[in-house]
Design a protein around this motif. Structure first.
Motif, PDB file in Angstrom:
ATOM      1  N   UNK A  10       0.838  -1.198   0.000  1.00 22.83           N
ATOM      2  CA  UNK A  10       0.000   0.000   0.000  1.00 22.83           C
ATOM      3  C   UNK A  10       0.871   1.245   0.000  1.00 22.83           C
ATOM      4  N   UNK A  11       0.497   2.197  -0.831  1.00 24.83           N
ATOM      5  CA  UNK A  11       1.238   3.447  -0.904  1.00 24.83           C
ATOM      6  C   UNK A  11       1.236   4.157   0.445  1.00 24.83           C
ATOM      7  N   UNK A  12       0.092   4.144   1.128  1.00 27.48           N
ATOM      8  CA  UNK A  12       0.011   4.815   2.420  1.00 27.48           C
ATOM      9  C   UNK A  12       0.879   4.168   3.479  1.00 27.48           C
ATOM     10  N   UNK A  13       0.930   2.850   3.494  1.00 27.78           N
ATOM     11  CA  UNK A  13       1.696   2.142   4.510  1.00 27.78           C
ATOM     12  C   UNK A  13       3.133   1.858   4.125  1.00 27.78           C
ATOM     13  N   UNK A  14       3.561   2.383   2.964  1.00 28.07           N
ATOM     14  CA  UNK A  14       4.910   2.084   2.483  1.00 28.07           C
ATOM     15  C   UNK A  14       5.956   3.077   2.987  1.00 28.07           C
ATOM     16  N   UNK A  15       5.501   4.189   3.552  1.00 27.83           N
ATOM     17  CA  UNK A  15       6.442   5.218   4.004  1.00 27.83           C
ATOM     18  C   UNK A  15       7.077   4.768   5.313  1.00 27.83           C
ATOM     19  N   UNK A  16       8.390   4.595   5.302  1.00 28.95           N
ATOM     20  CA  UNK A  16       9.063   4.108   6.508  1.00 28.95           C
ATOM     21  C   UNK A  16       8.998   5.183   7.595  1.00 28.95           C
ATOM     22  N   UNK A  17       9.027   4.777   8.866  1.00 33.48           N
ATOM     23  CA  UNK A  17       8.792   5.722   9.954  1.00 33.48           C
ATOM     24  C   UNK A  17       9.692   6.952   9.935  1.00 33.48           C
ATOM     25  N   UNK A  18      10.985   6.769   9.643  1.00 33.19           N
ATOM     26  CA  UNK A  18      11.886   7.918   9.738  1.00 33.19           C
ATOM     27  C   UNK A  18      11.592   8.947   8.653  1.00 33.19           C
ATOM     28  N   UNK A  19      11.277   8.495   7.451  1.00 33.53           N
ATOM     29  CA  UNK A  19      10.936   9.431   6.375  1.00 33.53           C
ATOM     30  C   UNK A  19       9.683  10.223   6.737  1.00 33.53           C
ATOM     31  N   UNK A  20       8.686   9.539   7.273  1.00 31.26           N
ATOM     32  CA  UNK A  20       7.444  10.211   7.639  1.00 31.26           C
ATOM     33  C   UNK A  20       7.677  11.180   8.793  1.00 31.26           C
ATOM     34  N   UNK A  21       8.430  10.765   9.778  1.00 25.84           N
ATOM     35  CA  UNK A  21       8.727  11.636  10.923  1.00 25.84           C
ATOM     36  C   UNK A  21       9.467  12.885  10.480  1.00 25.84           C
ATOM     37  N   UNK A  39      12.172   8.265  18.273  1.00 20.12           N
ATOM     38  CA  UNK A  39      11.910   6.959  18.871  1.00 20.12           C
ATOM     39  C   UNK A  39      10.454   6.830  19.334  1.00 20.12           C
ATOM     40  N   UNK A  40       9.920   7.918  19.883  1.00 23.35           N
ATOM     41  CA  UNK A  40       8.524   7.899  20.324  1.00 23.35           C
ATOM     42  C   UNK A  40       7.577   7.718  19.144  1.00 23.35           C
ATOM     43  N   UNK A  41       7.895   8.398  18.045  1.00 20.70           N
ATOM     44  CA  UNK A  41       7.034   8.294  16.870  1.00 20.70           C
ATOM     45  C   UNK A  41       7.083   6.885  16.287  1.00 20.70           C
TER      46      UNK A  41
END
Length: 349
Positions: A10-21, A39-41
């Motif tokens: 899924x495009x929405x769920x493909x963004x890794x946490x650090x990029x999104x943060x 780390x919290x995010x």
């Protein structure tokens, strides 16, 4: 050398946490302020949820920032990671284009803007330095009106350069009251020679045998071998492939232990039903495709021969892989073969 095919991401769920943060931090969003430390995010974003519906709410977090303007930013980073860290040769990205349009617009205006979203995703996915064959699957949605879902099917037909199939998503519990609608839409799609997959038999609430004849692949489908193995022979006859996403079932509370999937693989192999191993939401899980393979192997859910069979099945069932059923390894072998005689001659001289 890229070797793998990913059929369910899924495009929405493909963004890794650090990029999104980092995106939230740079744009001073509410979430950026709520989670000043990465780390919290990451803990919030990737922790398991109790139900599939609760899990799917996280998609709205990403959808809210994926627009015509920002999609190239996210997709470039997705393609870079998929090529460098996952060795992907082929990737199908799925999403609901309507949910990437501004929500202040009217329904008809949002429908009209969907074509631009598809074009932006298509162009952004073709990155010369990361040569992955890509295509899109457009998702109808269980919580969108019939008119919007039909427009999504029509857009898929009109955008074959970028789109290879349609899907239905949004939580399988919510299909029940509208089953006739989705059957009609899938029937319409098949009449237009459109490829089809669908989120089905993921949970015990998502078992709708009426939809199965309209699907070429089945998104998840694990409840078939787990609870309805009598259907497996019919799947084998139709040459339907299950898109199994191991980590998802732990994150959604569908399974308590990954080893429960051993029954899924064993029964499918015995019945001649293909499985493609996928990630579903690699960013939400913080797990890339090779790690899904490794987890299944190290927990003795599958062996190496079965893994190879699943990897080959992914290319065989890929909707837009341009080389038929040949995976990259066989293509590479063919490229190297002509050099062998020349090498032997040079050695003899």
């Amino acid at each position: 050398m890229a070797l793998y095919a990913e059929l369910h991401r899924h495009l929405g769920g493909s963004v890794v946490p650090r990029v999104l943060w980092r995106y939230f931090q740079r744009h001073s969003t509410n979430l950026g302020q709520k989670f000043p430390e990465y780390q919290e995010f990451e803990e919030f974003y990737t922790k398991p949820r109790n139900t599939l519906d609760e899990y799917l709410e996280l998609h709205t977090l990403v959808e809210s920032v994926q627009s015509v303007e920002t999609l190239p930013y996210f997709i470039y980073r997705l393609m870079r990671g998929a090529y460098i860290f996952e060795n992907l040769a082929y990737l199908e990205l799925r999403y609901t284009p309507y949910l990437r349009t501004p929500d202040h617009l009217s329904q008809s205006e949002r429908i009209d803007q969907m074509a631009e979203i598809v074009a932006v995703v298509g162009k952004a996915s073709r990155v010369p330095e990361y040569p992955i064959v890509t295509s899109q699957i457009l998702c109808m949605h269980s919580r969108l009106p019939y008119e919007v879902n039909k427009a999504i099917v029509n857009l898929a037909v009109q955008s074959r350069d970028y789109v290879c199939a349609i899907d239905v998503a949004g939580g399988d519990t919510h299909y029940k009251e509208r089953l006739d609608e989705f059957i009609a839409l899938y029937d319409y799609a098949r009449s237009l020679n459109l490829n089809t997959t669908g989120h089905l038999y993921e949970t015990t609430d998502g078992c709708y045998p009426e939809l199965l004849p309209y699907l070429m692949r089945i998104g998840h489908g694990i409840q078939i071998p787990l609870s309805h193995p009598e259907l497996l022979s019919e799947l084998a006859r139709r040459n339907q492939c299950l898109e199994v996403c191991p980590t998802t079932y732990l994150k959604t509370g569908t399974l308590e232990d990954l080893r429960q999937l051993k029954i899924v693989f064993d029964r499918c192999f015995d019945a001649g039903v293909d499985i493609a191993i996928c990630t579903d939401n690699a960013g939400l899980h913080n797990v890339r495709l090779p790690f899904e393979y490794e987890n299944l192997l190290t927990q003795d859910i599958i062996d190496f021969q079965q893994l190879k069979a699943c990897q080959n099945a992914a290319f065989r069932h890929a909707f837009a892989w341009p080389y038929g059923s040949q995976p990259p390894a066989s293509l590479l072998h063919g490229l190297l073969q002509p050099e062998a005689p020349a090498l032997a001659e040079s050695v003899s001289n």
